[in-house]
Design a protein around this motif. Structure first.
Motif, PDB file in Angstrom:
ATOM      1  N   ASN A 252       0.721  -1.447   0.094  1.00  0.00           N
ATOM      2  CA  ASN A 252       0.279   0.163   0.143  1.00  0.00           C
ATOM      3  C   ASN A 252       1.224   1.466   0.615  1.00  0.00           C
ATOM      4  OD1 ASN A 252      -3.328  -1.168   0.237  1.00  0.00           O
ATOM      5  ND2 ASN A 252      -2.023  -1.764   1.777  1.00  0.00           N
ATOM      6  N   VAL A 253       0.682   2.782  -0.788  1.00  0.00           N
ATOM      7  CA  VAL A 253       2.029   3.517  -1.363  1.00  0.00           C
ATOM      8  C   VAL A 253       0.957   4.416  -1.185  1.00  0.00           C
ATOM      9  CG1 VAL A 253       4.258   2.227  -1.932  1.00  0.00           C
ATOM     10  CG2 VAL A 253       1.756   3.026  -4.039  1.00  0.00           C
ATOM     11  N   LEU A 254       1.726   5.275  -1.031  1.00  0.00           N
ATOM     12  CA  LEU A 254       1.061   7.127  -1.000  1.00  0.00           C
ATOM     13  C   LEU A 254       2.032   7.267  -2.460  1.00  0.00           C
ATOM     14  CD1 LEU A 254       1.290   8.561   1.957  1.00  0.00           C
ATOM     15  CD2 LEU A 254      -0.616   8.022   1.337  1.00  0.00           C
ATOM     16  N   TYR A 255       1.064   8.874  -2.911  1.00  0.00           N
ATOM     17  CA  TYR A 255       1.849   8.678  -4.312  1.00  0.00           C
ATOM     18  C   TYR A 255       1.424  10.113  -4.192  1.00  0.00           C
ATOM     19  CZ  TYR A 255      -3.255   7.257  -6.261  1.00  0.00           C
ATOM     20  OH  TYR A 255      -4.095   7.081  -6.075  1.00  0.00           O
ATOM     21  N   SER A 256       2.146  10.836  -5.393  1.00  0.00           N
ATOM     22  CA  SER A 256       1.702  12.498  -5.831  1.00  0.00           C
ATOM     23  C   SER A 256       0.461  12.652  -6.162  1.00  0.00           C
ATOM     24  CB  SER A 256       2.905  13.013  -6.533  1.00  0.00           C
ATOM     25  OG  SER A 256       2.571  12.975  -7.355  1.00  0.00           O
ATOM     26  N   LYS A 257      -0.493  13.653  -5.809  1.00  0.00           N
ATOM     27  CA  LYS A 257      -1.987  13.852  -6.705  1.00  0.00           C
ATOM     28  C   LYS A 257      -1.794  13.954  -8.233  1.00  0.00           C
ATOM     29  CE  LYS A 257      -5.326  17.269  -5.296  1.00  0.00           C
ATOM     30  NZ  LYS A 257      -5.880  18.139  -4.181  1.00  0.00           N
ATOM     31  N   TYR A 258      -1.019  14.396  -8.792  1.00  0.00           N
ATOM     32  CA  TYR A 258      -1.027  14.264  -9.897  1.00  0.00           C
ATOM     33  C   TYR A 258      -0.275  13.374 -10.358  1.00  0.00           C
ATOM     34  CZ  TYR A 258      -3.309  18.905  -9.248  1.00  0.00           C
ATOM     35  OH  TYR A 258      -4.552  19.504  -8.401  1.00  0.00           O
ATOM     36  N   ALA A 259      -0.463  11.960  -9.484  1.00  0.00           N
ATOM     37  CA  ALA A 259       0.919  11.360 -10.342  1.00  0.00           C
ATOM     38  C   ALA A 259       0.036  10.082 -11.379  1.00  0.00           C
ATOM     39  CB  ALA A 259       1.343  10.388  -9.446  1.00  0.00           C
ATOM     40  N   GLY A 260       0.851   9.681 -12.291  1.00  0.00           N
ATOM     41  CA  GLY A 260       0.136   8.922 -13.201  1.00  0.00           C
ATOM     42  C   GLY A 260      -0.904   8.933 -14.443  1.00  0.00           C
ATOM     43  N   GLN A 261      -0.278   7.449 -14.906  1.00  0.00           N
ATOM     44  CA  GLN A 261      -2.318   8.047 -16.207  1.00  0.00           C
ATOM     45  C   GLN A 261      -3.208   7.027 -15.849  1.00  0.00           C
ATOM     46  OE1 GLN A 261      -1.531   9.572 -19.050  1.00  0.00           O
ATOM     47  NE2 GLN A 261      -3.924   8.979 -19.428  1.00  0.00           N
ATOM     48  N   GLU A 262      -4.244   7.414 -16.112  1.00  0.00           N
ATOM     49  CA  GLU A 262      -5.261   6.443 -15.784  1.00  0.00           C
ATOM     50  C   GLU A 262      -5.991   5.898 -16.489  1.00  0.00           C
ATOM     51  OE1 GLU A 262      -8.533   9.376 -14.358  1.00  0.00           O
ATOM     52  OE2 GLU A 262      -7.286  10.573 -12.769  1.00  0.00           O
ATOM     53  N   ILE A 263      -5.978   4.498 -16.258  1.00  0.00           N
ATOM     54  CA  ILE A 263      -6.047   3.715 -17.494  1.00  0.00           C
ATOM     55  C   ILE A 263      -7.225   2.574 -17.241  1.00  0.00           C
ATOM     56  CG2 ILE A 263      -3.979   3.174 -18.335  1.00  0.00           C
ATOM     57  CD1 ILE A 263      -3.399   0.563 -17.190  1.00  0.00           C
ATOM     58  N   THR A 264      -7.956   1.778 -18.016  1.00  0.00           N
ATOM     59  CA  THR A 264      -8.880   0.684 -17.177  1.00  0.00           C
ATOM     60  C   THR A 264      -8.483  -0.544 -17.965  1.00  0.00           C
ATOM     61  OG1 THR A 264     -11.129   2.373 -17.354  1.00  0.00           O
ATOM     62  CG2 THR A 264     -11.909   0.314 -17.672  1.00  0.00           C
TER      63      THR A 264
END
Length: 92
Positions: free
Chosen positions: A62-74
């Motif tokens: 379980n991790v914490l990540y920056s607010k605008y991190a990553g690309q949303e995918i389905t």
């Protein structure tokens, strides 16, 4: 959880975001329009890593990540974020 048919490349990880908070600590219900994007999630897949830099995280963390991190995918009807390991702030 069923096994996903997805493998991130290099130093990327696949994170399933935690559900947004429904209530405040004092019990006030938060409407959908005011819910914040979660900054916490569980790693469900990791890439192979970079040649000289091993991963510091593993599947199930379980991790914490920056607010605008990553690309949303389905994938298979579920929402995930794919991000670089460097976008992860820490393990909870």
């Amino acid at each position: 959880m069923s096994k996903l048919n997805f493998k991130p490349l290099a130093d990327r990880v696949l994170v399933e975001p935690a559900a947004a908070e429904e209530k405040t600590a004092s019990g006030i219900i938060i409407p959908d329009t005011a819910k914040e994007k979660p900054q916490r999630g569980e790693i469900v897949a990791v890439g192979t890593g970079k040649k000289d830099e091993p991963f510091n995280v593993k599947v199930g963390d379980n991790v914490l990540y920056s607010k605008y991190a990553g690309q949303e995918i389905t994938i298979e009807g579920r929402e995930f974020l794919i991000m670089k390991e460097s976008d992860i702030l820490g393990i909870v």
